[in-house]
Design a protein around this motif. Structure first.
Motif, PDB file in Angstrom:
ATOM      1  N   VAL A  44       1.402  17.935 -58.315  1.00 12.50           N
ATOM      2  CA  VAL A  44       0.787  17.554 -57.039  1.00 12.50           C
ATOM      3  C   VAL A  44       0.630  16.039 -56.961  1.00 12.50           C
ATOM      4  N   LYS A  45       0.211  15.427 -58.068  1.00 14.73           N
ATOM      5  CA  LYS A  45       0.058  13.969 -58.094  1.00 14.73           C
ATOM      6  C   LYS A  45       1.389  13.266 -57.819  1.00 14.73           C
ATOM      7  N   ILE A  46       2.465  13.769 -58.435  1.00 12.13           N
ATOM      8  CA  ILE A  46       3.778  13.145 -58.247  1.00 12.13           C
ATOM      9  C   ILE A  46       4.235  13.284 -56.795  1.00 12.13           C
ATOM     10  N   VAL A  47       4.051  14.479 -56.227  1.00 16.05           N
ATOM     11  CA  VAL A  47       4.455  14.689 -54.827  1.00 16.05           C
ATOM     12  C   VAL A  47       3.656  13.770 -53.909  1.00 16.05           C
ATOM     13  N   TYR A  48       2.359  13.666 -54.125  1.00 15.92           N
ATOM     14  CA  TYR A  48       1.527  12.790 -53.283  1.00 15.92           C
ATOM     15  C   TYR A  48       1.907  11.326 -53.478  1.00 15.92           C
ATOM     16  N   ARG A  49       2.180  10.933 -54.728  1.00 15.88           N
ATOM     17  CA  ARG A  49       2.514   9.541 -55.021  1.00 15.88           C
ATOM     18  C   ARG A  49       3.816   9.127 -54.332  1.00 15.88           C
ATOM     19  N   ILE A  50       4.760  10.038 -54.227  1.00 10.02           N
ATOM     20  CA  ILE A  50       6.042   9.715 -53.595  1.00 10.02           C
ATOM     21  C   ILE A  50       5.944   9.778 -52.074  1.00 10.02           C
ATOM     22  N   THR A  51       5.213  10.764 -51.544  1.00 12.91           N
ATOM     23  CA  THR A  51       5.199  10.950 -50.090  1.00 12.91           C
ATOM     24  C   THR A  51       4.118  10.150 -49.367  1.00 12.91           C
ATOM     25  N   ASP A  52       3.066   9.741 -50.062  1.00 13.66           N
ATOM     26  CA  ASP A  52       2.002   8.967 -49.393  1.00 13.66           C
ATOM     27  C   ASP A  52       2.507   7.675 -48.757  1.00 13.66           C
ATOM     28  N   PRO A  53       3.335   6.869 -49.441  1.00 11.59           N
ATOM     29  CA  PRO A  53       3.822   5.642 -48.784  1.00 11.59           C
ATOM     30  C   PRO A  53       4.672   5.907 -47.548  1.00 11.59           C
ATOM     31  N   ILE A  54       5.309   7.067 -47.493  1.00  9.47           N
ATOM     32  CA  ILE A  54       6.135   7.394 -46.332  1.00  9.47           C
ATOM     33  C   ILE A  54       5.268   7.908 -45.193  1.00  9.47           C
ATOM     34  N   LEU A  55       4.323   8.781 -45.507  1.00 14.60           N
ATOM     35  CA  LEU A  55       3.498   9.391 -44.466  1.00 14.60           C
ATOM     36  C   LEU A  55       2.347   8.500 -44.019  1.00 14.60           C
TER      37      LEU A  55
END
Length: 98
Positions: A44-55
């Protein structure tokens, strides 16, 4: 020149793969928002870390309707346009070298 064109086509395939991974991670992020996962889970941390800058920039826009966040839809549309532009430029450049 043929070898250089093939290398550039390979770069295009790599760029396509990166866009596919981003689309997949955005879908996973949307599904995770429905199930309220453990925020300390490494996946979950990895998914959030990658998608947060985009979203992140799109979440500041008024795209919430009745508790539903529509910013991922806008991100999908913009990523699709960006993907088509980037891949078209790369492949057109590779075709000129052949």
């Amino acid at each position: 020149m043929f070898v250089l064109a093939e290398i550039i086509k390979g770069i295009g395939l790599l760029a396509s793969l990166v866009f596919d991974i981003l689309f997949f991670l955005l879908v996973v992020r949307i599904i995770l928002s429905w199930v309220n996962p453990d925020p300390y889970n490494e996946f979950v941390k990895i998914v959030y870390r990658i998608t947060d800058p985009i979203l992140g920039p799109f979440r500041r826009l008024p795209l919430q309707m009745g508790g539903i966040d529509l910013s991922p839809i806008l991100v999908f549309i913009l990523l699709s346009v960006l993907r088509n532009v980037v891949l078209n430029v790369i492949y057109q450049f590779a075709l000129k070298l052949v």
